[in-house]
Design a protein around this motif. Structure first.
Motif, PDB file in Angstrom:
ATOM      1  N   ALA A 357      23.386  27.426  25.331  1.00 53.02           N
ATOM      2  CA  ALA A 357      24.088  27.186  26.393  1.00 53.02           C
ATOM      3  C   ALA A 357      23.957  28.046  27.684  1.00 53.02           C
ATOM      4  N   VAL A 358      23.408  29.353  27.600  1.00 53.71           N
ATOM      5  CA  VAL A 358      22.947  30.393  28.531  1.00 53.71           C
ATOM      6  C   VAL A 358      22.045  29.641  29.591  1.00 53.71           C
ATOM      7  N   LYS A 359      20.987  29.185  28.711  1.00 55.14           N
ATOM      8  CA  LYS A 359      19.752  28.539  29.470  1.00 55.14           C
ATOM      9  C   LYS A 359      20.339  27.342  30.211  1.00 55.14           C
ATOM     10  N   TYR A 360      21.209  26.612  29.610  1.00 51.82           N
ATOM     11  CA  TYR A 360      21.454  25.296  30.359  1.00 51.82           C
ATOM     12  C   TYR A 360      22.404  25.501  31.512  1.00 51.82           C
ATOM     13  N   GLY A 361      23.355  26.624  31.264  1.00 50.22           N
ATOM     14  CA  GLY A 361      24.047  27.110  32.416  1.00 50.22           C
ATOM     15  C   GLY A 361      23.152  27.471  33.480  1.00 50.22           C
ATOM     16  N   ARG A 362      22.213  28.432  33.372  1.00 52.62           N
ATOM     17  CA  ARG A 362      21.337  28.812  34.489  1.00 52.62           C
ATOM     18  C   ARG A 362      20.599  27.688  35.195  1.00 52.62           C
ATOM     19  N   LEU A 363      20.402  26.471  34.441  1.00 49.46           N
ATOM     20  CA  LEU A 363      19.561  25.659  35.052  1.00 49.46           C
ATOM     21  C   LEU A 363      20.332  24.767  35.649  1.00 49.46           C
ATOM     22  N   GLU A 364      21.652  24.036  35.044  1.00 45.40           N
ATOM     23  CA  GLU A 364      22.491  23.241  35.679  1.00 45.40           C
ATOM     24  C   GLU A 364      23.737  23.691  36.158  1.00 45.40           C
ATOM     25  N   LEU A 365      24.732  24.581  35.964  1.00 41.40           N
ATOM     26  CA  LEU A 365      25.738  25.032  36.242  1.00 41.40           C
ATOM     27  C   LEU A 365      25.637  26.030  37.628  1.00 41.40           C
ATOM     28  N   ALA A 366      24.425  26.668  37.460  1.00 36.38           N
ATOM     29  CA  ALA A 366      24.427  27.793  38.691  1.00 36.38           C
ATOM     30  C   ALA A 366      24.327  27.175  40.060  1.00 36.38           C
ATOM     31  N   LYS A 367      23.828  25.705  40.120  1.00 39.47           N
ATOM     32  CA  LYS A 367      23.724  25.112  41.256  1.00 39.47           C
ATOM     33  C   LYS A 367      25.036  24.831  41.735  1.00 39.47           C
ATOM     34  N   PHE A 368      25.981  24.746  41.013  1.00 40.69           N
ATOM     35  CA  PHE A 368      27.357  24.358  41.461  1.00 40.69           C
ATOM     36  C   PHE A 368      28.202  25.740  41.837  1.00 40.69           C
ATOM     37  N   LEU A 369      27.756  26.881  41.453  1.00 43.00           N
ATOM     38  CA  LEU A 369      28.798  28.141  42.007  1.00 43.00           C
ATOM     39  C   LEU A 369      28.923  28.101  43.406  1.00 43.00           C
ATOM     40  N   GLY A 370      27.867  27.786  44.442  1.00 44.66           N
ATOM     41  CA  GLY A 370      28.163  27.884  45.686  1.00 44.66           C
ATOM     42  C   GLY A 370      28.920  26.832  46.313  1.00 44.66           C
ATOM     43  N   VAL A 371      29.397  25.932  45.551  1.00 42.04           N
ATOM     44  CA  VAL A 371      30.058  24.626  46.111  1.00 42.04           C
ATOM     45  C   VAL A 371      31.420  24.558  46.025  1.00 42.04           C
ATOM     46  N   THR A 372      31.969  24.525  47.124  1.00 41.20           N
ATOM     47  CA  THR A 372      33.462  24.533  47.237  1.00 41.20           C
ATOM     48  C   THR A 372      33.961  23.551  46.211  1.00 41.20           C
ATOM     49  N   GLY A 373      35.060  23.806  45.551  1.00 41.65           N
ATOM     50  CA  GLY A 373      35.822  22.983  44.504  1.00 41.65           C
ATOM     51  C   GLY A 373      35.204  22.924  43.373  1.00 41.65           C
ATOM     52  N   PHE A 374      33.957  23.551  43.010  1.00 40.80           N
ATOM     53  CA  PHE A 374      33.444  23.898  41.826  1.00 40.80           C
ATOM     54  C   PHE A 374      33.508  25.020  41.080  1.00 40.80           C
ATOM     55  N   GLN A 375      33.434  25.864  41.878  1.00 42.62           N
ATOM     56  CA  GLN A 375      33.400  27.299  41.313  1.00 42.62           C
ATOM     57  C   GLN A 375      34.237  27.799  40.446  1.00 42.62           C
ATOM     58  N   ASP A 376      35.559  27.339  40.509  1.00 46.55           N
ATOM     59  CA  ASP A 376      36.434  27.836  39.297  1.00 46.55           C
ATOM     60  C   ASP A 376      36.424  27.383  38.009  1.00 46.55           C
ATOM     61  N   ILE A 377      36.121  25.760  38.056  1.00 49.33           N
ATOM     62  CA  ILE A 377      35.802  25.300  36.976  1.00 49.33           C
ATOM     63  C   ILE A 377      34.683  26.007  36.212  1.00 49.33           C
ATOM     64  N   VAL A 378      33.567  25.876  37.000  1.00 51.92           N
ATOM     65  CA  VAL A 378      32.239  26.882  36.398  1.00 51.92           C
ATOM     66  C   VAL A 378      32.551  27.991  35.657  1.00 51.92           C
ATOM     67  N   GLN A 379      33.283  28.888  36.460  1.00 48.32           N
ATOM     68  CA  GLN A 379      33.542  30.140  35.788  1.00 48.32           C
ATOM     69  C   GLN A 379      34.496  30.093  34.692  1.00 48.32           C
ATOM     70  N   ASP A 380      35.171  29.096  34.528  1.00 49.60           N
ATOM     71  CA  ASP A 380      36.126  28.988  33.181  1.00 49.60           C
ATOM     72  C   ASP A 380      35.180  28.649  31.924  1.00 49.60           C
ATOM     73  N   CYS A 381      34.175  27.787  32.214  1.00 49.91           N
ATOM     74  CA  CYS A 381      33.049  27.215  31.365  1.00 49.91           C
ATOM     75  C   CYS A 381      32.453  28.470  30.945  1.00 49.91           C
ATOM     76  N   VAL A 382      31.899  29.055  31.895  1.00 51.44           N
ATOM     77  CA  VAL A 382      30.789  30.258  31.447  1.00 51.44           C
ATOM     78  C   VAL A 382      31.607  31.253  30.772  1.00 51.44           C
ATOM     79  N   ALA A 383      32.882  31.458  31.282  1.00 51.03           N
ATOM     80  CA  ALA A 383      33.828  32.531  30.318  1.00 51.03           C
ATOM     81  C   ALA A 383      33.951  32.383  28.968  1.00 51.03           C
ATOM     82  N   LEU A 384      33.827  31.060  28.313  1.00 49.59           N
ATOM     83  CA  LEU A 384      33.722  30.594  27.004  1.00 49.59           C
ATOM     84  C   LEU A 384      32.671  31.414  26.264  1.00 49.59           C
ATOM     85  N   LEU A 385      31.749  31.915  26.865  1.00 44.05           N
ATOM     86  CA  LEU A 385      30.909  32.871  26.004  1.00 44.05           C
ATOM     87  C   LEU A 385      31.038  34.317  25.821  1.00 44.05           C
ATOM     88  N   ALA A 386      32.218  34.763  26.322  1.00 42.44           N
ATOM     89  CA  ALA A 386      32.791  35.957  26.221  1.00 42.44           C
ATOM     90  C   ALA A 386      33.729  35.993  24.947  1.00 42.44           C
TER      91      ALA A 386
END
Length: 473
Positions: A357-386
């Motif tokens: 999941a970490v590898k996939y997140g770095r590959l596919e989700l990271a590119k959405f972090l700087g895109v308006t409208g996506f960042q909060d949802i990405v952060q929620d998804c990644v926070a599942l790892l905690a």
């Protein structure tokens, strides 16, 4: 069909916008991105900002004829009642809230005094504070000495029993039926049409020596079972809805269009078989060139895509889209790609493949972090790892089946949008458009009534129908 959670989120989207056209979320991108965001929030509840009465108003009262206790919940008549205008009247400190099904309060008659001229009712803010409620225009009162109901004039009408020392009497407003109702010792005495507009204040009057009453605004348990009364009133509304007759072929047509729209091909085939085997058979007429051909577009593909996503097989779903509908996924930063990549990440967390999941997140989700409208949802998804047990966390909603349904709905709509002969209604089925129109009409009707009563919430009506249907089995 869509899960209850999915339906609720769509309903919430509508209510928060408060407008039928905005609620339609015309654009595919904004619609499903908004639903993805709303699924993180609790069920929408109307924040009306209303305050309920809590005590008596010692400033705006006929203080020369009564004494209010220090806690502002008891009132006693201290004059000798020489004149008809020597009434001791006191209102609540706030008007009755009206953005609800029912408002209710009670009084307990500690002492009926010399004549038992106690009264309970509702008045406007500018009510003349030396008159019994009901004696003046825009007021209503149930009087203890004669059991009469007074509505805006000095002459009362037969209503209920008298009440005296030791009795508990209540006054309420049923906003659904637009009626006042009064109770005695826990039982409804009667109802009367509420023909007074605007804010109304709970009001108490005493009018003979030593009359004393205690007012209960809900700080203690009522003698009247208010929750039971509300349940009965809601059931009346539900029964009225269920009595509405819809021609069988019309209701079947709506259901069939829903199944077509969302790609439930197997259920559709079973449904068609069932309609043909009824006695007599049910014939579904085509009305005004209904868009059945449009929503039949790529039915089998849409069925397979939905099944794959519901099973969590996101890679296979992506491969099928790339093969059959490349225009949907050619922009790797589109909403559809975003939702699918998020879901892939979620599925990896679901099965405990955290390193992958970490590898996939770095590959596919990271590119959405700087895109308006996506960042909060990405952060929620990644926070599942905690979380050691993410299903039990505040982000557990991401692992629910309703999330898969949301992604499947988005892909289904995207495929429908590729139909070269598509109509403008690929986001919602005919049934859903009808429900949205119903909601808009109910909200408009409520607004014309001064926004009194509960807001119409479609998912509540549907859930109540479902519960009633289960109870009848």
């Amino acid at each position: 069909m869509n899960s209850p959670a999915s339906t609720t989120n769509a309903d919430n989207c509508f209510h928060r916008n408060g407008d039928a056209t905005v609620g339609n979320c015309r654009d595919l991108t904004s619609h499903f991105l908004e639903l993805a965001r709303l699924s993180a929030l609790p069920e929408a509840v109307e924040d009306d900002g209303e305050e309920s009465p809590t005590e008596l108003n010692t400033i705006n009262s006929s203080g020369g004829f009564l004494v209010v206790s220090p806690d502002k919940l008891s009132v006693k008549y201290t004059s000798v009642n020489l004149h008809g205008h020597d009434v001791g009247v006191v209102q609540a400190n706030k008007p009755a809230p009206f953005k609800r099904l029912v408002y209710y309060f009670e009084i307990y008659v500690k002492d009926a005094g010399a004549k038992g001229q106690v009264a309970i009712g509702f008045t406007k803010e500018n009510f003349r504070m030396r008159r019994q409620p009901g004696w003046e225009a825009n007021s209503c009162g149930y009087h203890g000495d004669d059991g009469l109901l007074y509505r805006g004039q000095g002459k009362g009408e037969a209503f209920g029993p008298t009440y005296t020392t030791g009795d508990t009497v209540g006054g309420g407003i049923n906003y659904a039926s637009q009626e006042f109702f009064f109770t005695k010792n826990g039982a409804v005495v009667g109802t009367v049409t509420k023909d007074i507009k605007g804010l109304l204040y709970p009001t108490v009057a005493v009018h003979s020596q030593n009359e004393e009453v205690y007012v209960n605004f809900g700080q203690k348990k009522f003698a009247f079972e208010l929750k039971d009364y509300e349940a009965v009133e809601r059931n009346k509304q539900q029964m009225a809805i269920e009595k509405i007759s819809i021609p069988t072929n019309m209701s079947y047509g709506l259901i069939r269009s829903y199944l077509l729209h969302y790609g439930y091909e197997d259920t559709l085939n079973a449904f068609d078989l069932a309609t043909k085997s009824t006695v007599p058979p049910i014939y579904l007429a085509q009305e005004n060139g209904v868009d059945e051909h449009d929503v039949s577009y790529s039915l089998n593909d849409r069925k397979i895509l939905r099944q794959l996503i519901r099973k969590g097989e996101i890679d296979t779903a992506l491969a099928k889209l790339r093969e059959g509908y490349p225009q949907i996924v050619q922009d790797d930063k589109s909403v559809i790609c975003f939702l699918l990549h998020c879901q892939k990440f979620i599925e990896l967390v679901r099965v405990g493949a955290l390193e992958e999941a970490v590898k996939y997140g770095r590959l596919e989700l990271a590119k959405f972090l700087g895109v308006t409208g996506f960042q909060d949802i990405v952060q929620d998804c990644v926070a599942l790892l905690a979380y050691e047990h993410p299903q039990e966390s505040s982000l557990g909603y991401l692992l629910e089946d309703s999330r898969r349904e949301l992604v499947a709905d988005a892909v289904n709509a995207a495929v429908l949008s590729t139909n070269p002969n598509k109509s403008s209604h690929y986001l919602h089925s005919r049934l859903e458009r009808l429900m949205r129109q119903l909601t808009a009409c109910c909200l408009e009707r409520r607004s014309l009534n001064g926004n009194q009563g509960e807001a119409f919430r479609l998912h509540q009506v549907l859930n109540n129908s479902y519960k009633n249907a289960k109870a009848d089995l």
